[in-house]
Design a protein around this motif. Structure first.
Motif, PDB file in Angstrom:
ATOM      1  N   VAL A  93      13.570  36.386   0.346  1.00 17.14           N
ATOM      2  CA  VAL A  93      12.789  35.603  -0.618  1.00 17.14           C
ATOM      3  C   VAL A  93      11.944  34.617   0.174  1.00 17.14           C
ATOM      4  CG1 VAL A  93      12.849  34.029  -2.579  1.00 17.14           C
ATOM      5  CG2 VAL A  93      14.596  35.817  -2.358  1.00 17.14           C
ATOM      6  N   SER A  94      10.629  34.749   0.069  1.00 15.57           N
ATOM      7  CA  SER A  94       9.743  33.834   0.772  1.00 15.57           C
ATOM      8  C   SER A  94       9.938  32.416   0.249  1.00 15.57           C
ATOM      9  CB  SER A  94       8.289  34.269   0.614  1.00 15.57           C
ATOM     10  OG  SER A  94       7.929  34.231  -0.752  1.00 15.57           O
ATOM     11  N   LYS A  95       9.548  31.457   1.074  1.00 15.42           N
ATOM     12  CA  LYS A  95       9.765  30.070   0.661  1.00 15.42           C
ATOM     13  C   LYS A  95       8.769  29.661  -0.415  1.00 15.42           C
ATOM     14  CE  LYS A  95       7.341  28.304   4.695  1.00 15.42           C
ATOM     15  NZ  LYS A  95       7.519  27.496   5.900  1.00 15.42           N
ATOM     16  N   PRO A  96       9.185  28.747  -1.263  1.00 11.44           N
ATOM     17  CA  PRO A  96       8.276  28.247  -2.289  1.00 11.44           C
ATOM     18  C   PRO A  96       7.285  27.251  -1.698  1.00 11.44           C
ATOM     19  CG  PRO A  96      10.358  27.085  -2.405  1.00 11.44           C
ATOM     20  CD  PRO A  96      10.516  28.144  -1.339  1.00 11.44           C
ATOM     21  N   THR A  97       6.202  27.052  -2.396  1.00  9.96           N
ATOM     22  CA  THR A  97       5.277  25.999  -1.989  1.00  9.96           C
ATOM     23  C   THR A  97       5.836  24.659  -2.456  1.00  9.96           C
ATOM     24  OG1 THR A  97       4.001  26.055  -4.032  1.00  9.96           O
ATOM     25  CG2 THR A  97       3.295  27.566  -2.258  1.00  9.96           C
ATOM     26  N   MET A  98       5.416  23.609  -1.811  1.00  9.79           N
ATOM     27  CA  MET A  98       5.830  22.272  -2.231  1.00  9.79           C
ATOM     28  C   MET A  98       5.347  21.983  -3.648  1.00  9.79           C
ATOM     29  SD  MET A  98       7.736  21.028   0.077  1.00  9.79           S
ATOM     30  CE  MET A  98       7.812  19.356  -0.526  1.00  9.79           C
ATOM     31  N   GLU A  99       4.128  22.454  -3.959  1.00  8.40           N
ATOM     32  CA  GLU A  99       3.578  22.223  -5.297  1.00  8.40           C
ATOM     33  C   GLU A  99       4.438  22.889  -6.371  1.00  8.40           C
ATOM     34  OE1 GLU A  99       1.667  23.512  -2.699  1.00  8.40           O
ATOM     35  OE2 GLU A  99       0.851  21.542  -2.189  1.00  8.40           O
ATOM     36  N   SER A 100       4.875  24.139  -6.122  1.00  6.63           N
ATOM     37  CA  SER A 100       5.692  24.819  -7.132  1.00  6.63           C
ATOM     38  C   SER A 100       7.067  24.172  -7.252  1.00  6.63           C
ATOM     39  CB  SER A 100       5.825  26.315  -6.820  1.00  6.63           C
ATOM     40  OG  SER A 100       6.608  26.525  -5.665  1.00  6.63           O
ATOM     41  N   MET A 101       7.609  23.709  -6.137  1.00  3.29           N
ATOM     42  CA  MET A 101       8.908  23.041  -6.206  1.00  3.29           C
ATOM     43  C   MET A 101       8.812  21.731  -6.991  1.00  3.29           C
ATOM     44  SD  MET A 101      10.712  23.728  -2.511  1.00  3.29           S
ATOM     45  CE  MET A 101      12.246  22.928  -2.988  1.00  3.29           C
ATOM     46  N   ARG A 102       7.741  20.974  -6.741  1.00  4.48           N
ATOM     47  CA  ARG A 102       7.573  19.713  -7.480  1.00  4.48           C
ATOM     48  C   ARG A 102       7.352  19.979  -8.967  1.00  4.48           C
ATOM     49  NH1 ARG A 102       4.372  17.935  -2.586  1.00  4.48           N
ATOM     50  NH2 ARG A 102       5.835  16.569  -1.487  1.00  4.48           N
ATOM     51  N   ALA A 103       6.608  21.027  -9.276  1.00  4.44           N
ATOM     52  CA  ALA A 103       6.374  21.368 -10.681  1.00  4.44           C
ATOM     53  C   ALA A 103       7.680  21.786 -11.355  1.00  4.44           C
ATOM     54  CB  ALA A 103       5.334  22.483 -10.788  1.00  4.44           C
ATOM     55  N   ASP A 104       8.488  22.608 -10.666  1.00  3.40           N
ATOM     56  CA  ASP A 104       9.774  23.037 -11.233  1.00  3.40           C
ATOM     57  C   ASP A 104      10.723  21.860 -11.393  1.00  3.40           C
ATOM     58  OD1 ASP A 104       9.072  25.708 -11.465  1.00  3.40           O
ATOM     59  OD2 ASP A 104       9.993  26.294  -9.560  1.00  3.40           O
ATOM     60  N   GLY A 132       9.881  18.635 -11.587  1.00  6.43           N
ATOM     61  CA  GLY A 132       9.344  17.561 -12.419  1.00  6.43           C
ATOM     62  C   GLY A 132       9.360  16.203 -11.726  1.00  6.43           C
ATOM     63  N   VAL A 133       9.545  16.214 -10.409  1.00  6.06           N
ATOM     64  CA  VAL A 133       9.554  14.988  -9.621  1.00  6.06           C
ATOM     65  C   VAL A 133       8.796  15.232  -8.326  1.00  6.06           C
ATOM     66  CG1 VAL A 133      11.755  14.156 -10.549  1.00  6.06           C
ATOM     67  CG2 VAL A 133      11.742  15.531  -8.461  1.00  6.06           C
ATOM     68  N   LYS A 134       8.395  14.150  -7.684  1.00  4.98           N
ATOM     69  CA  LYS A 134       7.663  14.278  -6.428  1.00  4.98           C
ATOM     70  C   LYS A 134       8.604  14.357  -5.224  1.00  4.98           C
ATOM     71  CE  LYS A 134       4.001  12.231  -3.698  1.00  4.98           C
ATOM     72  NZ  LYS A 134       2.990  11.222  -3.540  1.00  4.98           N
ATOM     73  N   THR A 135       9.710  13.607  -5.267  1.00  6.98           N
ATOM     74  CA  THR A 135      10.628  13.547  -4.139  1.00  6.98           C
ATOM     75  C   THR A 135      11.662  14.659  -4.247  1.00  6.98           C
ATOM     76  OG1 THR A 135      10.337  11.165  -4.010  1.00  6.98           O
ATOM     77  CG2 THR A 135      12.264  12.074  -2.900  1.00  6.98           C
ATOM     78  N   ASP A 162      19.163  16.805  -5.189  1.00  7.68           N
ATOM     79  CA  ASP A 162      19.544  17.660  -6.319  1.00  7.68           C
ATOM     80  C   ASP A 162      18.323  18.341  -6.946  1.00  7.68           C
ATOM     81  OD1 ASP A 162      22.195  17.047  -5.925  1.00  7.68           O
ATOM     82  OD2 ASP A 162      22.313  15.627  -7.597  1.00  7.68           O
ATOM     83  N   SER A 163      17.238  17.596  -7.092  1.00  7.78           N
ATOM     84  CA  SER A 163      16.017  18.169  -7.671  1.00  7.78           C
ATOM     85  C   SER A 163      15.425  19.225  -6.752  1.00  7.78           C
ATOM     86  CB  SER A 163      14.977  17.078  -7.925  1.00  7.78           C
ATOM     87  OG  SER A 163      15.450  16.165  -8.879  1.00  7.78           O
ATOM     88  N   GLY A 164      15.473  18.979  -5.450  1.00  4.57           N
ATOM     89  CA  GLY A 164      14.967  19.945  -4.485  1.00  4.57           C
ATOM     90  C   GLY A 164      15.767  21.233  -4.492  1.00  4.57           C
ATOM     91  N   TYR A 165      17.101  21.101  -4.513  1.00  2.00           N
ATOM     92  CA  TYR A 165      17.949  22.299  -4.574  1.00  2.00           C
ATOM     93  C   TYR A 165      17.722  23.065  -5.877  1.00  2.00           C
ATOM     94  CZ  TYR A 165      20.726  21.632  -0.320  1.00  2.00           C
ATOM     95  OH  TYR A 165      21.149  21.532   0.989  1.00  2.00           O
ATOM     96  N   ALA A 166      17.587  22.333  -6.983  1.00  2.60           N
ATOM     97  CA  ALA A 166      17.365  22.999  -8.274  1.00  2.60           C
ATOM     98  C   ALA A 166      16.038  23.761  -8.269  1.00  2.60           C
ATOM     99  CB  ALA A 166      17.403  21.971  -9.409  1.00  2.60           C
ATOM    100  N   ALA A 167      14.993  23.156  -7.725  1.00  2.00           N
ATOM    101  CA  ALA A 167      13.692  23.831  -7.678  1.00  2.00           C
ATOM    102  C   ALA A 167      13.740  25.043  -6.752  1.00  2.00           C
ATOM    103  CB  ALA A 167      12.613  22.844  -7.209  1.00  2.00           C
ATOM    104  N   TRP A 168      14.427  24.921  -5.634  1.00  2.85           N
ATOM    105  CA  TRP A 168      14.572  26.036  -4.695  1.00  2.85           C
ATOM    106  C   TRP A 168      15.372  27.167  -5.347  1.00  2.85           C
ATOM    107  CZ3 TRP A 168      17.696  25.606   0.486  1.00  2.85           C
ATOM    108  CH2 TRP A 168      17.379  26.678   1.325  1.00  2.85           C
ATOM    109  N   ALA A 169      16.453  26.815  -6.037  1.00  5.58           N
ATOM    110  CA  ALA A 169      17.265  27.821  -6.730  1.00  5.58           C
ATOM    111  C   ALA A 169      16.442  28.533  -7.802  1.00  5.58           C
ATOM    112  CB  ALA A 169      18.497  27.165  -7.347  1.00  5.58           C
ATOM    113  N   HIS A 170      15.610  27.786  -8.501  1.00  6.79           N
ATOM    114  CA  HIS A 170      14.757  28.386  -9.530  1.00  6.79           C
ATOM    115  C   HIS A 170      13.801  29.392  -8.899  1.00  6.79           C
ATOM    116  CE1 HIS A 170      11.508  28.578 -12.582  1.00  6.79           C
ATOM    117  NE2 HIS A 170      12.548  28.563 -13.395  1.00  6.79           N
TER     118      HIS A 170
END
Length: 174
Positions: free
Chosen positions: A117-128, A130-133, A144-152
């Motif tokens: 699975v290729s890595k997500p973009t930072m923009e897509s992770m932030r969008a998933d 819903g936070v910047k950090t 937690d938000s980063g892991y959740a966006a990566w898992a998504h």
């Protein structure tokens, strides 16, 4: 899990003392998060080729336990999330992580039931998220938000393969 025989039933040697049998619980997929801690050893001579060999052995071990029908998921690492490294070290960290991720892709090309699975973009992770950090206070691991966006991102990539055409992901609370 129900079934006779107690813990580990079916995971030992075969009836005639032969090779271990796959576990009696079917495992559909294993997501193997790896690479970053291995990559940091490149400063002491560790190479991407050595990582590839060792990763192949780990995949073989997973298969020995789960059986040949189990998918092994190898996600790329979104090293761009790491804030601990100032430029130009951040560029080197991303480049090195990409070299290690390329080894995962090569294993996908060479083996059955492996998904890189290729890595997500930072923009897509932030969008998933819903936070910047997206990074924990240590500056290297996702929060937690980063892991959740990566898992998504990983779930979106593997759902059509594991679940078939038309599968949709559940969102929070569903």
């Amino acid at each position: 899990v129900s079934g006779g025989g107690g813990a580990g039933a079916g995971a030992g040697a075969g009836a005639g003392g032969g090779a271990p049998q796959p576990p009696w619980v079917q495992v559909d997929a294993v997501v193997l998060m790896c690479g970053t801690n291995d990559f940091k050893h490149c400063l002491t001579g560790r190479t991407a080729a050595a990582f590839h060999r060792d990763l192949r052995l780990v995949v073989d071990e997973i298969r020995a336990v789960t059986g040949d029908k189990c998918w092994v998921i190898l996600p790329a690492l979104p090293m761009e999330c790491a804030t601990i490294f100032p430029p130009p070290l951040s560029y080197l960290a991303v480049y090195g992580s990409d070299l290690w991720d390329e080894q995962k892709r090569k294993i996908e090309d060479a083996a059955n039931r492996i998904i890189f699975v290729s890595k997500p973009t930072m923009e897509s992770m932030r969008a998933d998220a819903g936070v910047k950090t997206l990074t924990a206070s240590d500056g290297i691991h996702p929060n937690d938000s980063g892991y959740a966006a990566w898992a998504h991102h990983i779930a979106e990539a593997i759902a059509p393969i594991l679940g078939g055409a038309g599968v949709t992901l559940c969102e929070d609370g569903e």
